[in-house]
Every structure is written in C-alpha cells, then in structure tokens.
Design an enzyme around this catalytic site. Structure first.
Site, short mmCIF file in Angstrom:
data_model
loop_
_atom_site.label_atom_id
_atom_site.label_comp_id
_atom_site.label_asym_id
_atom_site.label_seq_id
_atom_site.Cartn_x
_atom_site.Cartn_y
_atom_site.Cartn_z
N PRO A 138 -1.41 -3.32 -5.05
CA PRO A 138 -0.48 -2.19 -4.92
C PRO A 138 0.76 -2.26 -5.81
O PRO A 138 1.89 -2.41 -5.35
CB PRO A 138 -0.11 -2.23 -3.43
CG PRO A 138 -0.27 -3.65 -3.03
CD PRO A 138 -1.41 -4.18 -3.87
N CYS A 139 0.54 -2.08 -7.10
CA CYS A 139 1.66 -2.05 -8.05
C CYS A 139 2.56 -0.85 -7.81
O CYS A 139 3.71 -0.85 -8.25
CB CYS A 139 1.15 -2.08 -9.49
SG CYS A 139 0.08 -0.69 -9.91
N HIS A 140 2.07 0.13 -7.09
CA HIS A 140 2.90 1.30 -6.76
C HIS A 140 4.08 0.91 -5.87
O HIS A 140 5.03 1.66 -5.74
CB HIS A 140 2.07 2.41 -6.11
CG HIS A 140 1.49 2.02 -4.78
ND1 HIS A 140 0.29 1.37 -4.66
CD2 HIS A 140 1.96 2.18 -3.52
CE1 HIS A 140 0.03 1.15 -3.38
NE2 HIS A 140 1.04 1.64 -2.66
#
Length: 176
Positions: free
Chosen positions: A136-138
């Site tokens: 989850p780089c978001h």
C-alpha cells in the site's frame, strides 16, 4: 503466469499473479500497463488472461472483497513478489506494515527505513512499487498532507485513503 481484471469501486484492477502471488497490479484494464510495472528482465515470457473466478485468484478475490467490504487489513494476507534492490525490497516490506487509516509522510517513511535523510529514495520506492494496493504505497503522503503522486491517479489514491480512514474511524465500529 496469469492476468485478470477485477471490478472495484475505484475502477478495473488488473492483477498479474502466479499461484496466488501478486507480481503487479493497478487500476487499469490495460494489461500492458500492469506488465510494464515489472522490470523488463523479470517479466514473464508467457501470460494467460483468465477470468477473475480462476482458482489461482481465489485468495486475491476474497481479499479484495473484504478490503472493499470494510476490512482494509485483508490485503495484508495476499502474498506478493517484487524484484528490486535490497533497499527497494525493504521499503516494499515496510509499506505493508503501515496501518490502514494511519498514512505516513515520505519523511516518516524514510525514517522508518532507517534513512531519515533519504526522502527522495523513499518516494522512488513508492513510485516503483509494482503491486499497488497489496503493497500500500498509497498510504504515503507529502509532509504538508497533500497526496503526492500515485501511478494510478490521485483520484484513486484519494479514494483508497478515504475508504481506509472511514473503516478505521472508531465511530463507525470498524477497524479491521
């Protein structure tokens, strides 16, 4: 290697996987856009497009249903395999440890990697993440609270962060 596209509230999510292990994913129906997220030397020679109901995608499909159904932590159960430097691999592993609803700034992410002055390197780790959502780089934003970048568009990043924040809000009774 297999590829499929799931319908999600944020649009089509195309996933490249092998035996239930995600190599790349992104909010697009264009297979080549997802394939391009994998380094050229590590791309599979053969890819078969299958239906989302393919048995090799059962765990991924279940995790997506749970994620969008109110359990943002469900994506952590999906195994991923990425190709990169030791720092990138450590960064992608660290991204999986960021709790839903508690995004970090790029500076905080760099510090979590033990390299507090390497903010640009931390941002590049996010930018080169092939397994969007499952890594989850978001959940990494700018120091001023603005979103920064996201390969699949800021509308998707904004939506994911809002979804996770709603689920983690104690007043909703969620928090999975």
């Amino acid at each position: 290697m297999k590829l499929t596209t799931f319908a999600t509230p944020d649009g089509p999510l195309t996933v490249l996987a092998e035996d239930g292990v995600v190599l790349a994913s992104g909010w697009t129906s264009a297979a080549e856009e997802v394939m391009d997220r994998v380094r050229a030397d590590d791309r599979p020679a053969e890819v078969t497009t299958v239906a989302p109901s393919d048995p090799d995608f059962a765990g991924i499909a279940e995790a997506l249903q749970r994620y969008y159904g109110g359990e943002p932590g469900a994506i952590a159960a999906v195994p991923v395999r990425q190709f990169g430097t030791d720092l990138q691999l450590a960064g992608w592993a660290a991204l999986r440890d960021i709790p839903a609803g508690a995004p970090l700034t790029y500076a905080e992410f760099a510090a979590a990697l033990g390299r507090p002055t390497a903010v640009r390197a931390a941002a590049r780790i996010c930018a080169r993440n092939a397994a969007a959502l499952f890594v989850p780089c978001h959940r990494v934003v700018r120091s001023d609270g603005s979103l920064g970048g996201f390969a699949w568009g800021l509308d998707v990043k904004r939506s994911l962060l809002a979804h996770e924040a709603r689920q983690m809000d104690p007043s909703t009774g969620s928090g999975n």
